[in-house]
Design a protein around this motif. Sequence first.
Motif, PDB file in Angstrom:
ATOM      1  N   MET A  63       0.912  78.541 -15.233  1.00 54.88           N
ATOM      2  CA  MET A  63       2.089  77.706 -15.421  1.00 54.88           C
ATOM      3  C   MET A  63       1.869  76.688 -16.548  1.00 54.88           C
ATOM      4  SD  MET A  63       3.906  75.935 -12.204  1.00 54.88           S
ATOM      5  CE  MET A  63       4.372  77.420 -11.323  1.00 54.88           C
ATOM      6  N   SER A 121       1.533  62.740 -12.517  1.00 58.68           N
ATOM      7  CA  SER A 121       1.525  64.169 -12.163  1.00 58.68           C
ATOM      8  C   SER A 121       2.393  64.436 -10.944  1.00 58.68           C
ATOM      9  CB  SER A 121       0.100  64.619 -11.841  1.00 58.68           C
ATOM     10  OG  SER A 121      -0.320  63.991 -10.640  1.00 58.68           O
ATOM     11  N   GLY A 122       2.583  65.719 -10.667  1.00 59.59           N
ATOM     12  CA  GLY A 122       3.287  66.128  -9.453  1.00 59.59           C
ATOM     13  C   GLY A 122       2.487  65.772  -8.212  1.00 59.59           C
ATOM     14  N   THR A 123       1.177  65.793  -8.328  1.00 59.15           N
ATOM     15  CA  THR A 123       0.335  65.438  -7.191  1.00 59.15           C
ATOM     16  C   THR A 123       0.586  63.995  -6.771  1.00 59.15           C
ATOM     17  OG1 THR A 123      -1.355  66.982  -7.926  1.00 59.15           O
ATOM     18  CG2 THR A 123      -2.069  65.236  -6.421  1.00 59.15           C
ATOM     19  N   ASN A 126       4.059  63.609  -5.298  1.00 62.33           N
ATOM     20  CA  ASN A 126       4.111  64.062  -3.902  1.00 62.33           C
ATOM     21  C   ASN A 126       3.375  63.099  -2.979  1.00 62.33           C
ATOM     22  OD1 ASN A 126       5.610  66.620  -3.545  1.00 62.33           O
ATOM     23  ND2 ASN A 126       4.196  67.401  -5.086  1.00 62.33           N
ATOM     24  N   HIS A 149       2.320  74.143  -2.159  1.00 59.27           N
ATOM     25  CA  HIS A 149       1.149  73.756  -2.953  1.00 59.27           C
ATOM     26  C   HIS A 149       0.088  73.142  -2.040  1.00 59.27           C
ATOM     27  CE1 HIS A 149      -1.231  72.020  -6.168  1.00 59.27           C
ATOM     28  NE2 HIS A 149      -0.528  72.738  -7.023  1.00 59.27           N
ATOM     29  N   THR A 151      -1.748  70.870  -2.403  1.00 56.91           N
ATOM     30  CA  THR A 151      -1.839  69.409  -2.503  1.00 56.91           C
ATOM     31  C   THR A 151      -1.260  68.700  -1.270  1.00 56.91           C
ATOM     32  OG1 THR A 151      -1.554  67.558  -4.021  1.00 56.91           O
ATOM     33  CG2 THR A 151       0.358  68.992  -3.747  1.00 56.91           C
ATOM     34  N   THR A 194       9.713  73.788  -0.480  1.00 54.37           N
ATOM     35  CA  THR A 194       9.271  74.026  -1.855  1.00 54.37           C
ATOM     36  C   THR A 194      10.378  74.751  -2.612  1.00 54.37           C
ATOM     37  OG1 THR A 194       7.001  74.192  -1.061  1.00 54.37           O
ATOM     38  CG2 THR A 194       7.445  74.991  -3.294  1.00 54.37           C
ATOM     39  N   GLY A 196      10.639  76.568  -5.293  1.00 52.63           N
ATOM     40  CA  GLY A 196       9.892  77.354  -6.283  1.00 52.63           C
ATOM     41  C   GLY A 196       8.411  77.185  -6.025  1.00 52.63           C
ATOM     42  N   THR A 198       4.408  77.679  -6.336  1.00 50.30           N
ATOM     43  CA  THR A 198       3.553  77.828  -7.509  1.00 50.30           C
ATOM     44  C   THR A 198       3.050  79.265  -7.613  1.00 50.30           C
ATOM     45  OG1 THR A 198       2.896  75.604  -6.926  1.00 50.30           O
ATOM     46  CG2 THR A 198       1.711  76.630  -8.721  1.00 50.30           C
ATOM     47  N   ASP A 223       9.655  69.595  -2.682  1.00 50.65           N
ATOM     48  CA  ASP A 223       8.707  69.697  -3.788  1.00 50.65           C
ATOM     49  C   ASP A 223       9.291  70.668  -4.803  1.00 50.65           C
ATOM     50  OD1 ASP A 223       6.692  69.982  -5.553  1.00 50.65           O
ATOM     51  OD2 ASP A 223       5.163  70.635  -4.117  1.00 50.65           O
ATOM     52  N   ALA A 225       8.416  70.473  -8.026  1.00 52.89           N
ATOM     53  CA  ALA A 225       7.567  70.162  -9.193  1.00 52.89           C
ATOM     54  C   ALA A 225       7.751  71.211 -10.280  1.00 52.89           C
ATOM     55  CB  ALA A 225       6.103  70.062  -8.767  1.00 52.89           C
ATOM     56  N   TYR A 226       7.651  72.467  -9.866  1.00 48.97           N
ATOM     57  CA  TYR A 226       7.797  73.550 -10.858  1.00 48.97           C
ATOM     58  C   TYR A 226       9.258  73.980 -11.010  1.00 48.97           C
ATOM     59  CZ  TYR A 226       8.496  78.618 -11.314  1.00 48.97           C
ATOM     60  OH  TYR A 226       9.010  79.849 -11.582  1.00 48.97           O
ATOM     61  N   ASP A 256       8.391  67.931 -11.923  1.00 46.93           N
ATOM     62  CA  ASP A 256       7.380  67.711 -12.972  1.00 46.93           C
ATOM     63  C   ASP A 256       7.964  67.993 -14.357  1.00 46.93           C
ATOM     64  OD1 ASP A 256       5.073  66.877 -11.733  1.00 46.93           O
ATOM     65  OD2 ASP A 256       4.041  68.807 -11.848  1.00 46.93           O
ATOM     66  N   HIS A 258       6.377  67.747 -16.879  1.00 45.56           N
ATOM     67  CA  HIS A 258       5.324  68.435 -17.650  1.00 45.56           C
ATOM     68  C   HIS A 258       5.143  69.899 -17.237  1.00 45.56           C
ATOM     69  CE1 HIS A 258       1.764  66.859 -14.894  1.00 45.56           C
ATOM     70  NE2 HIS A 258       2.343  67.872 -14.354  1.00 45.56           N
ATOM     71  N   LYS A 259       6.014  70.387 -16.344  1.00 47.20           N
ATOM     72  CA  LYS A 259       5.991  71.826 -16.061  1.00 47.20           C
ATOM     73  C   LYS A 259       7.110  72.495 -16.865  1.00 47.20           C
ATOM     74  CE  LYS A 259       2.970  72.473 -12.374  1.00 47.20           C
ATOM     75  NZ  LYS A 259       3.303  71.999 -11.017  1.00 47.20           N
TER      76      LYS A 259
HETATM   77  C1  LIG Z   1       2.219  72.013 -10.013  1.00 43.13           C
HETATM   78  C2  LIG Z   1       2.706  71.757  -8.674  1.00 43.13           C
HETATM   79  C3  LIG Z   1       2.263  70.645  -7.929  1.00 43.13           C
HETATM   80  C4  LIG Z   1       1.195  69.723  -8.431  1.00 43.13           C
HETATM   81  O1  LIG Z   1       1.634  69.046  -9.575  1.00 43.13           O
HETATM   82  P1  LIG Z   1       0.626  68.553 -10.722  1.00 43.13           P
HETATM   83  O2  LIG Z   1       1.534  68.027 -11.758  1.00 43.13           O
HETATM   84  O3  LIG Z   1      -0.166  69.761 -11.151  1.00 43.13           O
HETATM   85  O4  LIG Z   1      -0.246  67.517 -10.128  1.00 43.13           O
HETATM   86  C5  LIG Z   1       2.825  70.433  -6.687  1.00 43.13           C
HETATM   87  N1  LIG Z   1       3.742  71.274  -6.193  1.00 43.13           N
HETATM   88  C6  LIG Z   1       4.172  72.350  -6.859  1.00 43.13           C
HETATM   89  C7  LIG Z   1       5.220  73.232  -6.243  1.00 43.13           C
HETATM   90  C8  LIG Z   1       3.673  72.644  -8.137  1.00 43.13           C
HETATM   91  O5  LIG Z   1       4.090  73.730  -8.786  1.00 43.13           O
END
Ligand SMILES: *Cc1c(COP(=O)(O)O)cnc(C)c1O
Length: 432
Positions: A63, A121-123, A126, A149, A151, A194, A196, A198, A223, A225-226, A256, A258-259
């Motif tokens: 990703m 970050s997404g981490t 979250n 994820h 995380t 979620t 989407g 990862t 979540d 993020a992606y 995110d 940045h994704k």
């Molecule tokens: C990438 C991702 C995360 C973590 O985000 P980072 O920006 O890598 O810290 C959490 N949840 C999902 C669904 C992700 O795709």
Amino acid sequence: MLETRSLELLTDALRRLDEGFTGLPAFQADIPGDQRMGAVLAEVAERLHDNFPYFHPLYAGQMLKPPHPVARAAYALATWVNPNNHALDGGRASSALEKEAVALIATMFGWHTHLGHLTSSGTIANLEALWVAGKLHPGKTILASEMAHYTHERISGVLQLPFEKVPADAQGHMDMAALEARLAAGDVGTVVVTMGTTGFGAVDPLPAVLRLKEKYGFRLHADAAYGGYFGLATNLGPEAADAFVHLGEVDSIVIDPHKHGLQPYGCGCVLFDDPAVGALYRHDSPYTYFSSAELHLGEISLECSRAGASAVALWATMRLLPLWPGGEFAQGLEASRRAALAFAQRLGEDDRWEVLCEPELDIVCWAPKSKPELSQAIFDEAARMDLHLALIQVHGRLWLRSVLMKPEHEGWLEDILIRLDRAYVLAAARHF
Ligand SMILES: *Cc1c(COP(=O)(O)O)cnc(C)c1O
């Protein structure tokens, strides 16, 4: 091959930035090591050769998506000021840009009175969402799908909140019967959906989870993020599209930039539907403080120093490519999705391959049919031909995986398929 036109634009913009400070007495900063900078940068460039070509369409693995040149230039421009968005003292203009940027993202979810900010970050985003969830439901269990994820489990550990996994179906969605059974057993504070995953890009069935929320009354965190930007795409399947329509009905969202948001790393975002949760960040601050225009972002963020440059880059990108359905940004996501659908279809038509499931966003997972032991060798052979894929272990075997997140992937599909075909032939010959 690398884009450099933005350097000229950056030089022009720097001149414009400099004009803002002409009232000051003339000053040039001392630059220790000035004479040796060129040599060091050349060495850095050499060292950076040891990377996969993430910017190239033949990188179709993890990703990773290149930032837009405007984001890169705006980020660099901001570093000449180097604002810190912890507080208004450290980053006045960039804090204003952050609030505007986050409000634009909130608008995409239909939120107009949100609380939110960027994170590194997404981490971390979250972490903040689950920290708030834990404050509101202390000691209660957090549930996420087994395909969520990793995380979430780790963050729950950090926050010392009980965490349990809900089984997923073969396509990677949270299993609704299993979720309801667990909810009925009681003591659940928060459910994480979620938008989407990862791994496969599976979108959890949000409308069904919302119905369970009415019945059982838990906090709901998404979540995204992606996948969060895919609500702008008009070519999703009916279930995923329906899930995104309802995304604004959750309590908190992580996305995110940045994704899929064309940003350099260091840009996540957390949003809360109810601005009152801001009071949890600082117990001695009255609620009204959080809705005031003079909000210091550090007062609603667990992180202290944060790059103002991230906010500047994100704002510039959305200024250039607004988050509109049908706009250029949305078209880029639609192209990625078309690429994934076309890729999965071509693989499905070839009886050497087995596709794990119909892609819901832009991730495709597949494996050599009846020869699961070949996945690793195909991955290696493809990399020798500059086609970079990823691997994922699921259902007890190793699958090939591609995140087709660059719009250019669509135009490179034939090339990707030709290389993949050769990689298969070579891997099969070596294993014969
Ligand atoms: C990438 C991702 C995360 C973590 O985000 P980072 O920006 O890598 O810290 C959490 N949840 C999902 C669904 C992700 O795709």
